[in-house]
Scaffold this motif. Structure first.
Motif, PDB file in Angstrom:
ATOM      1  N   ILE A   1      67.886  40.855  73.210  1.00 14.06           N
ATOM      2  CA  ILE A   1      67.344  41.606  71.948  1.00 14.06           C
ATOM      3  C   ILE A   1      67.142  40.506  71.039  1.00 14.06           C
TER       4      ILE A   1
ATOM      5  N   ASP B   1      72.363  29.572  68.661  1.00 12.14           N
ATOM      6  CA  ASP B   1      72.900  30.197  69.988  1.00 12.14           C
ATOM      7  C   ASP B   1      73.714  29.331  70.731  1.00 12.14           C
TER       8      ASP B   1
ATOM      9  N   ASP C   1      77.782  27.414  68.164  1.00 16.37           N
ATOM     10  CA  ASP C   1      78.704  28.372  68.781  1.00 16.37           C
ATOM     11  C   ASP C   1      79.225  29.319  67.395  1.00 16.37           C
TER      12      ASP C   1
ATOM     13  N   SER D   1      77.697  40.260  76.400  1.00 12.94           N
ATOM     14  CA  SER D   1      77.194  41.715  76.383  1.00 12.94           C
ATOM     15  C   SER D   1      77.189  42.407  77.635  1.00 12.94           C
TER      16      SER D   1
ATOM     17  N   TYR E   1      84.511  44.890  77.161  1.00 10.27           N
ATOM     18  CA  TYR E   1      83.604  44.471  76.219  1.00 10.27           C
ATOM     19  C   TYR E   1      83.436  45.552  75.193  1.00 10.27           C
TER      20      TYR E   1
ATOM     21  N   LYS F   1      83.824  44.995  70.972  1.00 11.71           N
ATOM     22  CA  LYS F   1      82.529  45.093  70.054  1.00 11.71           C
ATOM     23  C   LYS F   1      83.264  45.990  68.898  1.00 11.71           C
TER      24      LYS F   1
HETATM   25  P1  NAD Z   1      72.225  38.890  75.837  1.00  9.89           P
HETATM   26  O1  NAD Z   1      73.561  38.753  76.656  1.00  9.89           O
HETATM   27  O2  NAD Z   1      70.871  39.160  76.443  1.00  9.89           O
HETATM   28  O3  NAD Z   1      72.336  37.741  74.887  1.00  9.89           O
HETATM   29  C1  NAD Z   1      73.494  37.342  73.828  1.00  9.89           C
HETATM   30  C2  NAD Z   1      73.063  35.816  73.275  1.00  9.89           C
HETATM   31  O4  NAD Z   1      74.076  35.541  72.495  1.00  9.89           O
HETATM   32  C3  NAD Z   1      72.749  34.693  74.377  1.00  9.89           C
HETATM   33  O5  NAD Z   1      71.577  34.157  74.066  1.00  9.89           O
HETATM   34  C4  NAD Z   1      74.036  33.822  74.357  1.00  9.89           C
HETATM   35  O6  NAD Z   1      73.790  32.520  74.654  1.00  9.89           O
HETATM   36  C5  NAD Z   1      74.295  33.950  72.925  1.00  9.89           C
HETATM   37  N1  NAD Z   1      75.677  33.646  72.782  1.00  9.89           N
HETATM   38  C6  NAD Z   1      76.926  34.223  73.496  1.00  9.89           C
HETATM   39  N2  NAD Z   1      77.962  33.769  72.920  1.00  9.89           N
HETATM   40  C7  NAD Z   1      77.681  33.078  71.667  1.00  9.89           C
HETATM   41  C8  NAD Z   1      78.312  32.238  70.732  1.00  9.89           C
HETATM   42  N3  NAD Z   1      79.696  32.030  70.784  1.00  9.89           N
HETATM   43  N4  NAD Z   1      77.733  31.771  69.811  1.00  9.89           N
HETATM   44  C9  NAD Z   1      76.465  31.697  69.522  1.00  9.89           C
HETATM   45  N5  NAD Z   1      75.744  32.181  70.624  1.00  9.89           N
HETATM   46  C10 NAD Z   1      76.140  32.907  71.709  1.00  9.89           C
HETATM   47  O7  NAD Z   1      72.763  40.152  74.772  1.00  9.89           O
HETATM   48  P2  NAD Z   1      71.617  41.255  74.227  1.00  9.89           P
HETATM   49  O8  NAD Z   1      71.571  42.585  75.238  1.00  9.89           O
HETATM   50  O9  NAD Z   1      70.376  40.845  73.683  1.00  9.89           O
HETATM   51  O10 NAD Z   1      72.646  41.874  73.197  1.00  9.89           O
HETATM   52  C11 NAD Z   1      72.516  41.327  71.647  1.00  9.89           C
HETATM   53  C12 NAD Z   1      73.516  42.280  71.083  1.00  9.89           C
HETATM   54  O11 NAD Z   1      73.121  43.598  70.981  1.00  9.89           O
HETATM   55  C13 NAD Z   1      74.916  42.090  71.521  1.00  9.89           C
HETATM   56  O12 NAD Z   1      75.934  41.920  70.251  1.00  9.89           O
HETATM   57  C14 NAD Z   1      75.412  43.422  72.228  1.00  9.89           C
HETATM   58  O13 NAD Z   1      76.733  43.872  72.015  1.00  9.89           O
HETATM   59  C15 NAD Z   1      74.139  44.298  71.216  1.00  9.89           C
HETATM   60  N6  NAD Z   1      73.752  45.368  71.981  1.00  9.89           N
HETATM   61  C16 NAD Z   1      73.142  45.349  73.235  1.00  9.89           C
HETATM   62  C17 NAD Z   1      72.733  46.532  73.774  1.00  9.89           C
HETATM   63  C18 NAD Z   1      71.680  46.424  75.083  1.00  9.89           C
HETATM   64  O14 NAD Z   1      71.259  47.431  75.693  1.00  9.89           O
HETATM   65  N7  NAD Z   1      71.592  45.013  75.750  1.00  9.89           N
HETATM   66  C19 NAD Z   1      72.720  47.793  73.325  1.00  9.89           C
HETATM   67  C20 NAD Z   1      73.325  47.864  71.868  1.00  9.89           C
HETATM   68  C21 NAD Z   1      73.830  46.779  71.456  1.00  9.89           C
END
Ligand code: NAD
Ligand code: DAU
Length: 338
Positions: free
Chosen positions: A12, A33, A59, A84, A152, A156
């Motif tokens: 996202i 990231d 981080d 996630s 998870y 959150k």
């Molecule tokens: P993703 O797993 O594709 O990406 C997560 C990113 O965060 C990665 O690039 C990872 O390297 C980075 N990351 C992880 N730990 C880190 C840290 N300690 N410091 C810096 N960077 C770090 O996740 P996504 O699906 O893109 O989701 C993004 C956000 O949206 C999350 O917070 C998730 O909870 C929320 N969300 C996701 C969805 C969905 O359907 N995918 C829906 C609602 C909310």
């Protein structure tokens, strides 16, 4: 506006960065990231020469680093960084607590220390999973009690509570969004839709948990980015906004739709053991964001799934590179003998 985006190399976050740079020619974005297994620099390789985009490997739990970054005139933080994937949280919850809970705390502390001299707007990206599971009817509103069921979603929820407390106690300008299941380009192929599409293209089995009648509400990722745009700019401080796609589907229907789009047989579907604690149904009431900020989803599931199937067909190199090494070990652990 100068925005610090966290986790921008994920699914996202990368869609959001591309959308924002295009929509706001005078904005600059810093993307911090950690590049976990889910973070992929290729998701934003087309932007690497943009003078308005800066990538920093770091981080969110690293307090000195975050404080240094925001001291350079950052006006807003959009916090996507997270572990996630629900299945990985069941296997090994530790990383979820470190990033999703402690990492969010570090960001909030940095915002608090800078406040009120530097007023940083904090947009926290949460999830509908904090509300738990629904029965046959009804939808989550912002008033639904929080009842997370997986490590998870518990992590959150803890983060949401920290954001709430920091706004309430210190007055920091924070807003939370809670969105349903996203799909679209650059989603890591551990999640249902990209897993089903990429497996089907390769004529591999499509693993369906339990009876396949668990329901998710699907939103095309660009619609989520548009919602974040209105909330970042106009959302009321201290408020929560639900974001949904108006597309509730049982997982089996999603799998069959993908097979049909690809002209593949439904016999590729394989029923496997259910996910422990599997939430049965999610549905979102997004009337608040519609009423207050004028947002509603614009991409139907039929349109979005066509765009997504086409993207994975034309970006095989992207996901084939991912489906090696660590991914194969994960896949074996998760699906063999299930
Ligand atoms: P993703 O797993 O594709 O990406 C997560 C990113 O965060 C990665 O690039 C990872 O390297 C980075 N990351 C992880 N730990 C880190 C840290 N300690 N410091 C810096 N960077 C770090 O996740 P996504 O699906 O893109 O989701 C993004 C956000 O949206 C999350 O917070 C998730 O909870 C929320 N969300 C996701 C969805 C969905 O359907 N995918 C829906 C609602 C909310
Ligand atoms: O609702 C928002 C959440 O959606 C986000 O907060 C999470 O970050 C995101 O991962 C997603 O969580 P889900 O658990 O709903 O997504 P996932 O793609 O893992 O699974 C969707 C549904 O499909 C769920 O009912 C489990 C099922 N499933 C999943 C996989 C990976 C299968 O049947 N087979 C599979 O192989």
């Amino acid at each position: 506006m100068k925005i610090l985006v966290t986790g921008g190399c994920g699914f996202i976050g990368s869609n959001f960065i591309r959308y924002f740079l295009k929509s706001y020619p005078d904005y600059s974005l810093i993307n911090v990231d950690k590049l976990t297994y889910a973070g992929n620099l290729e998701n934003l390789s087309d932007l690497s020469h943009s003078p308005r985009y800066h990538f920093i490997r770091g981080d969110i739990a690293d307090a000195p680093r975050i404080e240094e970054l925001i001291s350079k005139g950052v006006e807003a933080i959009v916090n996507f960084a997270a572990e996630s994937h629900v299945d990985r949280s069941i296997e090994d919850p530790g990383a979820f607590m470190k990033t999703n809970v402690f990492g969010t705390f570090v960001l909030l502390e940095a915002v608090r220390k800078a406040f009120p001299k530097q007023r940083i707007r904090f947009l926290h990206i949460s999830t509908d999973e904090v509300y738990g599971s629904l029965g046959e009817t009804g939808a989550f509103t912002e008033e639904t009690p929080l009842a997370p069921n997986s490590p998870y979603s518990a992590s959150k929820t803890a983060a949401d509570m920290l954001v709430r407390a920091y706004h309430h106690t210190y007055g920091i300008p924070a807003v939370i969004t809670r969105c349903s299941n996203n799909y679209g380009p650059y989603q890591f192929p551990e999640k249902l839709i990209p897993l089903m599409i990429s497996n089907a293209i390769e004529d591999k089995n499509l693993p369906i948990y339990g009876d396949g009648m668990h329901v998710r509400d699907w939103i095309y990722v660009e619609d989520h980015c548009r919602a974040l745009d209105v909330v970042l700019h106009r959302g009321k401080e201290g408020e929560v906004y639900n974001v949904g796609g108006r597309s509730e589907k049982p997982n089996l229907t999603v799998a069959k739709t993908i097979l049909d789009r690809l002209g593949k047989s439904h016999s590729l579907i394989r029923y496997v053991a259910d996910r422990p604690g599997h939430d049965r149904r999610y549905a979102i009431d997004f009337s608040k964001i519609k009423r207050e900020l004028g947002w509603k989803p614009s991409v139907s599931f039929e349109e979005g799934i066509s765009l997504t199937v086409e993207w994975y067909q034309t970006h095989r190199e992207w996901w084939k590179k991912i489906k090696t090494g660590e991914y194969l070990d994960y896949y074996k652990r998760m699906y063999q003998d299930r």
